[in-house]
Design a protein around this motif. Structure first.
Motif: not given
Length: 299
Positions: A247-252, A275
């Motif tokens: 997955s990605l970081s929430l702020e990506s 996010k």
């Protein structure tokens, strides 16, 4: 804890009302979905040498046509896969009091390892889920169960190997697109929507089912297709599935790769934070409708 199926369902004689979906929300009743015969099976042992280009072409075609494929000879040992699956089954079979410390009413509390029963429109679904945050491993492993012998050792080894495989496949997809990126894919599900109907996915023993999900459809500017998919209850056999997300970081920020948008190719999706996407995705799970999460970002 009373909602956990794994704690009470083995000897149940009737389905409790809070587990009964309205008729129009049930996935097909007693009619079994036909098996999809078109899912490509890709042998990763053939990546060496001159076969690499052909394998990448097969992966790209699968992602353009279906958004999914299976991989065999992937490098994760069958013994490790079996032992990991058995440990998760053991966890669900633990006494209720041993699972209580990990129980979360809504799947969002209780730290990085939690068990919960999901719901849809206020009705509990017929499954228990474990949300198992893994990366970075050394920061999260202390929250994993201690009572099961070798759980932390085996699951850690499994996750290391599956992450290697996931990133390897992602690199092949990037090579096929001619870009560099980080994104989200997951492994393993039961039915796929194709040609206007739901079709069953018949996994090969010890293969991985790969689904690229929505973010790669956006980044590829629609060249790759995110498979519409679902898991359904089997009336005859209990099932345990292991689903692994990269997955990605929430702020990506997720947006079409600039290399894939040109004067001759219209940008199909607007940029968004991961996010924001995730919040809409989970809202749709709780209150399902005919729209997909990606519909909110189409231009």
């Amino acid at each position: 804890m009373l909602t956990l199926l794994s704690s009470w369902s083995r000897n149940v004689q009737s389905v409790p009302p809070n587990f009964v979906l309205p008729g129009d929300k049930r996935p097909g009743g007693d009619v079994a979905a036909p098996v999809c015969k078109d899912i490509p099976v890709i042998d990763l042992s053939q990546l060496a040498g001159l076969d690499r280009v052909e394998i990448i072409q097969l992966i790209m075609k699968a992602n353009m046509d279906l958004g999914m494929f299976q991989v065999i000879n992937h490098g994760v040992s069958e013994e490790l896969m079996d032992e990991t699956m058995n440990l998760f089954k053991e966890f669900f079979n633990m006494p209720a009091e041993d699972k209580a410390m990990y129980y979360s009413e809504d799947g969002t509390s209780k730290g990085n390892f939690r068990i919960y029963t999901s719901s849809m429109k206020g009705v509990n679904t017929w499954k228990d889920s474990v949300r198992h945050i893994c990366e970075p491993l050394e920061d999260n492993i202390q929250s994993w169960p201690e009572k099961l012998a070798r759980y932390r050792e085996v699951v850690r080894a499994y996750l290391v190997e599956v992450r290697k495989l996931s990133l390897r496949i992602l690199d092949l997809i990037c090579e096929g697109l001619g870009i560099r990126l980080g994104s989200r894919m997951f492994m393993g599900f039961d039915q796929i929507f194709k040609g206007g109907q739901w079709l069953g996915v018949e996994p090969i023993p010890h293969a991985f089912v790969i689904n690229i999900s929505d973010q790669l459809e956006v980044i590829s500017n629609g060249k790759l297709k995110s498979a519409r998919h679902r898991a359904v209850t089997n009336a005859d056999v209990a099932r345990t599935s292991l689903v692994t997300f990269i997955s990605l970081s929430l702020e990506s920020i997720v947006e079409p790769a600039k290399a894939l948008v040109s004067a001759s190719e219209t940008q199909l999706f607007k940029s968004f934070r991961f996010k924001e996407y995730r919040d809409i995705y989970f809202a749709n799970l709780r209150e399902p409708n005919d729209a997909t999460t990606l519909d909110a970002y189409k231009l």
